[in-house]
Design a protein around this motif. Structure first.
Motif, PDB file in Angstrom:
ATOM      1  N   GLY A   1      55.557  26.679  62.358  1.00 36.32           N
ATOM      2  CA  GLY A   1      55.284  27.989  63.556  1.00 36.32           C
ATOM      3  C   GLY A   1      56.064  27.549  64.467  1.00 36.32           C
ATOM      4  N   ALA A   2      55.968  28.296  65.595  1.00 30.43           N
ATOM      5  CA  ALA A   2      56.859  28.319  66.760  1.00 30.43           C
ATOM      6  C   ALA A   2      55.984  28.050  68.152  1.00 30.43           C
ATOM      7  CB  ALA A   2      57.750  29.512  66.916  1.00 30.43           C
ATOM      8  N   ILE A   3      56.495  27.239  69.040  1.00 29.98           N
ATOM      9  CA  ILE A   3      56.203  27.167  70.458  1.00 29.98           C
ATOM     10  C   ILE A   3      57.472  27.754  71.254  1.00 29.98           C
ATOM     11  CG2 ILE A   3      54.557  25.433  70.181  1.00 29.98           C
ATOM     12  CD1 ILE A   3      56.738  23.487  71.111  1.00 29.98           C
ATOM     13  N   ASN A   4      57.205  28.149  72.399  1.00 22.90           N
ATOM     14  CA  ASN A   4      58.451  28.460  73.231  1.00 22.90           C
ATOM     15  C   ASN A   4      58.921  27.406  74.029  1.00 22.90           C
ATOM     16  OD1 ASN A   4      56.820  27.714  75.575  1.00 22.90           O
ATOM     17  ND2 ASN A   4      55.952  30.248  75.701  1.00 22.90           N
ATOM     18  N   ARG A   5      60.046  27.618  74.792  1.00 21.76           N
ATOM     19  CA  ARG A   5      60.706  26.699  75.501  1.00 21.76           C
ATOM     20  C   ARG A   5      60.011  25.593  76.439  1.00 21.76           C
ATOM     21  NH1 ARG A   5      66.004  27.609  78.168  1.00 21.76           N
ATOM     22  NH2 ARG A   5      66.445  29.341  76.509  1.00 21.76           N
ATOM     23  N   GLN A   6      58.744  26.308  76.937  1.00 21.13           N
ATOM     24  CA  GLN A   6      57.938  25.808  77.792  1.00 21.13           C
ATOM     25  C   GLN A   6      56.804  24.750  77.296  1.00 21.13           C
ATOM     26  OE1 GLN A   6      58.858  28.927  78.736  1.00 21.13           O
ATOM     27  NE2 GLN A   6      60.270  28.200  79.976  1.00 21.13           N
ATOM     28  N   GLY A   7      56.766  24.891  75.879  1.00 25.43           N
ATOM     29  CA  GLY A   7      55.701  24.338  75.058  1.00 25.43           C
ATOM     30  C   GLY A   7      54.532  25.059  74.685  1.00 25.43           C
ATOM     31  N   GLY A   8      54.464  26.352  75.337  1.00 31.82           N
ATOM     32  CA  GLY A   8      53.325  27.416  75.249  1.00 31.82           C
ATOM     33  C   GLY A   8      53.427  28.025  73.783  1.00 31.82           C
ATOM     34  N   PRO A   9      52.272  29.017  73.590  1.00 35.87           N
ATOM     35  CA  PRO A   9      52.477  29.624  72.248  1.00 35.87           C
ATOM     36  C   PRO A   9      53.266  30.686  72.513  1.00 35.87           C
ATOM     37  CG  PRO A   9      50.474  30.110  73.629  1.00 35.87           C
ATOM     38  CD  PRO A   9      51.125  28.948  74.402  1.00 35.87           C
ATOM     39  N   THR A  10      54.083  30.996  71.496  1.00 34.79           N
ATOM     40  CA  THR A  10      54.930  32.430  71.201  1.00 34.79           C
ATOM     41  C   THR A  10      53.966  33.588  71.129  1.00 34.79           C
ATOM     42  OG1 THR A  10      55.332  32.094  68.825  1.00 34.79           O
ATOM     43  CG2 THR A  10      56.867  30.938  70.391  1.00 34.79           C
ATOM     44  N   ASN A  11      54.729  34.689  71.332  1.00 34.62           N
ATOM     45  CA  ASN A  11      53.828  35.791  71.253  1.00 34.62           C
ATOM     46  C   ASN A  11      53.463  36.176  69.601  1.00 34.62           C
ATOM     47  OD1 ASN A  11      52.733  38.531  72.240  1.00 34.62           O
ATOM     48  ND2 ASN A  11      54.529  39.471  71.156  1.00 34.62           N
ATOM     49  N   TYR A  12      54.475  35.865  68.853  1.00 34.74           N
ATOM     50  CA  TYR A  12      54.287  36.263  67.348  1.00 34.74           C
ATOM     51  C   TYR A  12      53.777  35.093  66.684  1.00 34.74           C
ATOM     52  CZ  TYR A  12      58.371  33.484  67.954  1.00 34.74           C
ATOM     53  OH  TYR A  12      59.461  32.350  68.417  1.00 34.74           O
ATOM     54  N   GLY A  13      53.574  34.017  67.017  1.00 31.54           N
ATOM     55  CA  GLY A  13      53.193  32.714  66.167  1.00 31.54           C
ATOM     56  C   GLY A  13      52.068  32.788  65.384  1.00 31.54           C
ATOM     57  N   PRO A  14      51.973  32.673  64.345  1.00 26.45           N
ATOM     58  CA  PRO A  14      50.955  32.531  63.383  1.00 26.45           C
ATOM     59  C   PRO A  14      49.683  31.434  63.770  1.00 26.45           C
ATOM     60  CG  PRO A  14      52.322  31.682  62.003  1.00 26.45           C
ATOM     61  CD  PRO A  14      53.122  32.080  63.422  1.00 26.45           C
ATOM     62  N   ARG A  15      48.545  31.549  63.461  1.00 27.73           N
ATOM     63  CA  ARG A  15      47.443  30.424  63.299  1.00 27.73           C
ATOM     64  C   ARG A  15      46.766  30.417  62.229  1.00 27.73           C
ATOM     65  NH1 ARG A  15      42.347  30.002  67.440  1.00 27.73           N
ATOM     66  NH2 ARG A  15      41.838  27.961  66.478  1.00 27.73           N
ATOM     67  N   GLY A  16      46.600  28.837  61.616  1.00 26.64           N
ATOM     68  CA  GLY A  16      45.993  28.861  60.526  1.00 26.64           C
ATOM     69  C   GLY A  16      46.060  27.381  60.027  1.00 26.64           C
ATOM     70  N   PRO A  17      45.066  26.773  59.226  1.00 24.98           N
ATOM     71  CA  PRO A  17      45.109  25.524  58.621  1.00 24.98           C
ATOM     72  C   PRO A  17      46.380  25.252  57.714  1.00 24.98           C
ATOM     73  CG  PRO A  17      43.398  26.857  57.806  1.00 24.98           C
ATOM     74  CD  PRO A  17      43.820  27.687  58.674  1.00 24.98           C
ATOM     75  N   GLU A  18      46.836  26.074  57.501  1.00 30.98           N
ATOM     76  CA  GLU A  18      47.795  26.086  56.317  1.00 30.98           C
ATOM     77  C   GLU A  18      49.476  25.611  57.339  1.00 30.98           C
ATOM     78  OE1 GLU A  18      45.809  29.536  54.974  1.00 30.98           O
ATOM     79  OE2 GLU A  18      46.492  29.091  56.840  1.00 30.98           O
ATOM     80  N   LEU A  19      49.306  25.883  58.477  1.00 29.96           N
ATOM     81  CA  LEU A  19      50.452  25.544  59.335  1.00 29.96           C
ATOM     82  C   LEU A  19      50.671  24.140  59.621  1.00 29.96           C
ATOM     83  CD1 LEU A  19      52.505  27.581  60.586  1.00 29.96           C
ATOM     84  CD2 LEU A  19      51.067  26.976  63.010  1.00 29.96           C
TER      85      LEU A  19
END
Length: 664
Positions: free
Chosen positions: A439-457
């Motif tokens: 998955g992805a975080i942004n350059r500040q370390g926060g969640p990206t707008n599009y990033g998924p969530r789930g235990p498979e990550l």
């Protein structure tokens, strides 16, 4: 007289005498129990493999997975393989050491203990075919490779005949005397010698000032690239911290250990990029690539296009973006890839927005592992599930890398729109259990707008905040001659500043997987994935990522953990020793901070050594805590225990219920 490692040899007798004298000096017969314990620990330390630097011991840790064999004059590589086979080690991997035609490292196929590795080294010495055999050692996380040479510096006024006497007595051989301003002698070890024991013994002679086992170790040209766009690669080099954890993936410390390569004798280290083709003619990719496979046009029997995978169509920059993150060269131009020494294997499964059918995608995945890919990077996904694609992934992870499994990395998908309150699931095939989902975080370390969530990550890595064609902020290479986004710094059209999504996060993890395999090629794909997951930095649950942040350095060296050994219910009031035992992480690179907390909640610092001595008093309890920091990044681990002093009673003996008796 040849030097053989046996209890009857004078060198070994000397070494044993040193230990015996140490015991006598620090462990007198009337010593108290705590003093005896500390004395025993000092004696044990003396027996650890070490050499002396300015009179102080430099302790080394045995690497049980590797040996060093050199001085093979007349004994070929095939002869060494035969010797190993006779010792039950037919699967061992031989790697010729750089700049040494007659020296090999032997990487054991089976996991061995330290004792087993030491016994194997001794068995090869006794076998007599090889002039020099040593264990591989580590110091502070880096390799220490002993060579068949001992450096000897005599005391002022000592006659040169001292060297001749050493050689005559123990069978060593003079290679070179003082010359060119040097004052040292270079000796070849006696055949069959344990080099560290021999070095310590020679160093004890009265005419010798010091000795040094000749060795190569983890010396570095510090890995900060000079590539002009490197400062904009925030995923690799970013001063921003989130909850006091660096946002970047700690690439620079990882580069001090590997760039993703292994000995040339093992063949090319292939990383497959399964995408819409890779412009391998880009000057920042170097020349390490192999002819790719085009799943859109080719079959196993007919190759309609030999170079389509390496010559993308106009606008098909996605695969080239991915390749730049993995492999851009550290060459003073453009940007710096995370694993620049790998060889690329482009696999084309898409063109100008259209994908090949499932069967052909599966053929592309099969082509990757069958052609030797160690890692298969996939920055694509979604659509309906497919038996064919899943089966191809299963084959890659079970049959690739000669049965150890290729590591298959998938982007987790751009399935969320957090601005609209929508949290998406991890996409297929990333949600399969045998792939590394990113998955992805942004350059500040926060969640990206599009990033998924789930235990498979499995992990997250830094990428853009938003997605869209040429809307990201990840620096990478681009198609040549204005065929892609072509919006690099300063208007450089051969680079792009606008890649993003989990597509930009996945190749970071693929590069780290390549680094892990390059350092530990015997790991299975599941073990590589576990290394990456366990090495990840814990991330704030509020980020809703369900995964840690990719940490390249800790994926390579592991995370340190600590436990405390010592009595929790001491039988009598006395001074007791407590020891912090560190496992994992950078070997030998620890600092210790001990604290005692009494029953009133007061805190008392105790010391900064691995072992502390604590006075335990009757009828008192306390909490003993240790915090360690490990490695150059200062990874923290903590442990502790409650200690309860013995109970005593003024009224009489303690009852079976551990209570004082009550008298009327």
């Amino acid at each position: 007289m040849s030097f053989m490692v046996s209890s009857s040899h004078p060198v070994v007798r000397t070494w044993s005498l040193v230990c015996a004298l140490a015991v006598t000096a620090v462990f007198p017969a009337n010593a108290s129990e705590p003093e005896a314990l500390r004395a025993a620990q000092r004696v044990e330390a003396e027996a650890r493999p070490h050499y002396l630097y300015q009179g102080a011991p430099v302790y080394l840790d045995v690497d049980p997975s590797r040996l060093v064999v050199s001085g093979t004059a007349g004994a070929s590589e095939s002869a060494l393989r035969g010797t190993l086979s006779n010792a039950g080690l037919a699967g061992a991997i031989l790697e010729r050491m750089p700049l040494q035609d007659d020296a090999f490292t032997v990487r054991l196929a089976k996991q061995a203990t330290v004792v087993e590795a030491q016994r194997l080294a001794e068995a090869l010495r006794q076998e007599g075919r090889y002039g020099f055999v040593a264990n591989m050692y580590q110091w502070q996380g880096g390799d220490v490779v002993l060579h068949d040479r001992l450096i000897v510096h005599l005391k002022d006024g000592a006659d040169a005949g001292a060297i001749e006497r050493i050689n005559k007595e123990w069978g060593s051989r003079l290679l070179r005397g003082p010359e060119g301003g040097s004052e040292e002698y270079l000796l070849a070890y006696p055949k069959g010698a344990d080099p560290l024991a021999f070095a310590l013994a020679v160093g004890q002679r009265p005419e010798v000032e010091w000795v040094d086992p000749d060795k190569t170790s983890a010396r570095q040209l510090y890995a900060v690239p000079s590539d002009p766009f490197y400062g904009q690669q925030y995923y690799a080099n970013n001063p921003t911290r989130f909850n006091d954890i660096p946002v970047d993936i700690r690439a620079e410390w990882a580069w001090d250990l590997t760039y993703g390569s292994w000995p040339a004798s093992a063949g090319a280290f292939l990383v497959a990029v399964v995408d819409n083709g890779v412009e391998v003619a880009h000057p920042d990719l170097g020349s390490q690539f192999v002819m790719g496979y085009d799943a859109l046009q080719n079959t196993w029997s007919t190759w309609a296009c030999m170079d389509c995978a390496t010559r993308p169509s106009e606008g098909d920059s996605h695969g080239t973006f991915v390749a730049g993150i993995i492999k851009a060269q550290h060459n003073g131009m453009g940007l710096a890839g995370l694993a620049p020494h790998v060889t690329l294997l482009p696999i084309r499964i898409a063109r100008q927005g259209g994908f090949a059918p499932d069967y052909q995608i599966a053929m592309g995945l099969d082509a990757a592992w069958q052609n030797g890919a160690q890692v298969i990077s996939n920055s694509w996904g979604g659509g309906s599930v497919s038996n064919a694609i899943t089966a191809a992934i299963d084959r890659a992870t079970s049959k690739g890398r000669n049965g150890r499994g290729a590591v298959v990395v998938f982007a987790g998908g751009n399935t969320s729109n957090r601005l609209q309150g929508q949290i998406g699931a991890v996409a297929y095939p990333a949600r399969l259990p045998n792939v590394l989902a990113v998955g992805a975080i942004n350059r500040q370390g926060g969640p990206t707008n599009y990033g998924p969530r789930g235990p498979e990550l499995d992990v997250v890595a830094p990428s853009s905040q938003f997605i869209g064609e040429c809307r990201g902020d990840v620096m990478t290479i681009d198609l040549l001659d204005a065929w892609g986004c072509n919006d690099g710094p300063g208007g450089d059209i051969n680079y792009s500043s606008s890649f993003g999504g989990t597509s930009a996060a996945a190749p970071q993890a693929a590069a780290v997987a390549a680094m892990v395999i390059a350092r530990s090629p015997l790991l299975t794909e599941a073990e590589v994935r576990q290394r990456i997951k366990s090495g990840a930095d814990g991330w704030d649950p509020a980020n809703q990522m369900d995964a840690g942040k990719l940490n390249a350095f800790r994926a390579l060296v592991g995370r340190a953990s600590v436990t405390v050994d010592g009595p929790v219910l001491p039988p009598t009031a006395d001074i007791y020793s407590y020891t912090a035992n560190v496992t994992g992480g950078v070997v030998g690179a620890n600092t210790y901070y001990w604290t005692l907390t009494d029953m009133q909640g007061q805190h008392f610092p105790l010391g900064t050594d691995a072992t502390v001595s604590v006075e335990v008093r009757a009828n008192e309890s306390f909490q003993l805590s240790v915090m360690i920091t490990n490695g150059p990044d200062g990874q923290v681990a903590r442990s502790g225990l409650w200690v309860r002093g013995p109970t005593t009673c003024a009224q009489g003996p303690i009852t079976p219920g551990n209570q004082c008796p009550i008298f009327d």
